[in-house]
Design a protein around this motif. Structure first.
Motif: not given
Length: 329
Positions: A92-93, A116-118, A124-126, A288-291
């Motif tokens: 999506s990014t 899962e990187g929400a 980014d979607a926002r 840059g996504v998953h914690p």
């Protein structure tokens, strides 16, 4: 498994089960999408929520799936919907939409809510894909914690999980001390009260959740005396801000979509009334996504903090007693 991802038909079949999770998402979608443009992030093999949104009267649904073979299956799943669903392949990014979404549906909720990187994906979607007043499904994801006592002899790796372990290791490129979920009635293992350690709210009227976070919580031992072996972490999901909306507590066993994560800390004797001070840290990994996660627990009378570090990828292998027991070679 969804962090890497290593889905297969067995996992997708579990997503199709008409459980509390399925009903909660279905009700939230049915009550909010009529006449609107909908974005579905991580649509999966059967494009479950994209199909639900189209049938509930959405003007159009953009459904994003990162895995090429799964995206192809999702196109088959929406083929009879008259073009009301567009399957977009990729992350999506890295995708743009012609029309901003008015409703964003996602199920990138981990066994630890943010795993899962929400936080990064939905931020980014926002910014790029959604209208300013977009409605978010789910509305809130939380992670809860409690102390547990896992009996000796119960620590075996389930046979059905072993192929997924190999695939996770392959995705990362080497073995590491991956996070492990408990099967069976995990709630029976709790020896303390439960406390909230992470709450992520998605609402256009609020700032998006921070990517990195430090939180503290206090647990109270409720067992008369117990041998605490670690913590249990589990998700609670509110799909809608409506007070009548179902909240899914993944510890209750009402869904197969998630399972509680066991945090091994080493055996420590605790007594009724002991206060356990928990410090929770979430920081974004180098993808840059998953914690990555770091948890410490202060136990009365213990000389040192009990510590658990769990990066999304990297880290050592067989560094805990539990991992040495489950992976003897």
């Amino acid at each position: 498994m969804g962090e890497y991802p290593v889905y297969d038909d067995g996992v997708y079949d579990a997503f199709d089960v008409r459980d509390e999770r399925f009903r909660a998402y279905g009700d939230a979608i049915a009550g909010s999408v009529a006449g609107k443009v909908v974005l579905d992030i991580g649509t999966g093999r059967d494009a479950l929520w994209a199909v639900a949104a189209a049938r509930a009267g959405a003007a159009h649904v953009y459904a994003i799936e990162r895995q090429p073979d799964v995206a192809a299956q999702a196109r088959s799943a929406v083929a009879d919907l008259g073009g009301r669903v567009t399957i977009l392949e990729g992350l999506s990014t890295g995708i743009d939409l012609l029309t901003p979404a008015q409703v964003c549906v996602s199920e990138i909720v981990g066994n630890i809510a943010s795993a899962e990187g929400a936080v990064a994906v939905l931020a980014d979607a926002r910014r790029r894909l959604c209208a300013a007043d977009c409605l978010w499904i789910p509305f809130r994801m939380q992670t809860w914690a409690a102390a547990v006592s896992l009996p000796e002899g119960a620590r075996t790796l389930a046979a059905e999980g072993r192929p997924y372990v190999d695939r996770v290791f392959a995705a990362v490129g080497r073995p590491f001390d991956l996070r492990l979920c408990l099967g069976g009635p995990a709630a029976e293992l709790l020896v303390s009260s439960a406390a909230l350690v992470e709450s992520l709210v998605f609402d256009h009227r609020r700032a998006p959740p921070d990517t990195d976070e430090v939180a503290s919580a206090q647990l109270t031992v409720e067992a008369a005396a117990a041998r605490m072996t670690g913590l249990l972490l589990w998700s609670r999901i509110a799909v809608s801000p409506a007070t009548s909306s179902r909240e899914i507590d993944t510890l209750s066993g009402g869904t197969r979509g998630w399972a509680p994560v066991y945090v091994p800390l080493g055996a420590t004797e605790v007594r009724s009334g002991d206060r356990l001070d928990v410090t929770w840290r979430r920081s974004t990994s180098d993808d840059g996504v998953h914690p990555d996660y770091h948890v410490s627990v202060a136990v009365p009378g213990a000389g040192e903090l009990l510590v658990w570090s769990s990066p999304h990828h990297g880290g050592g292998f067989r560094e805990t007693d539990l991992h040495r027991e489950l992976f003897p070679s």
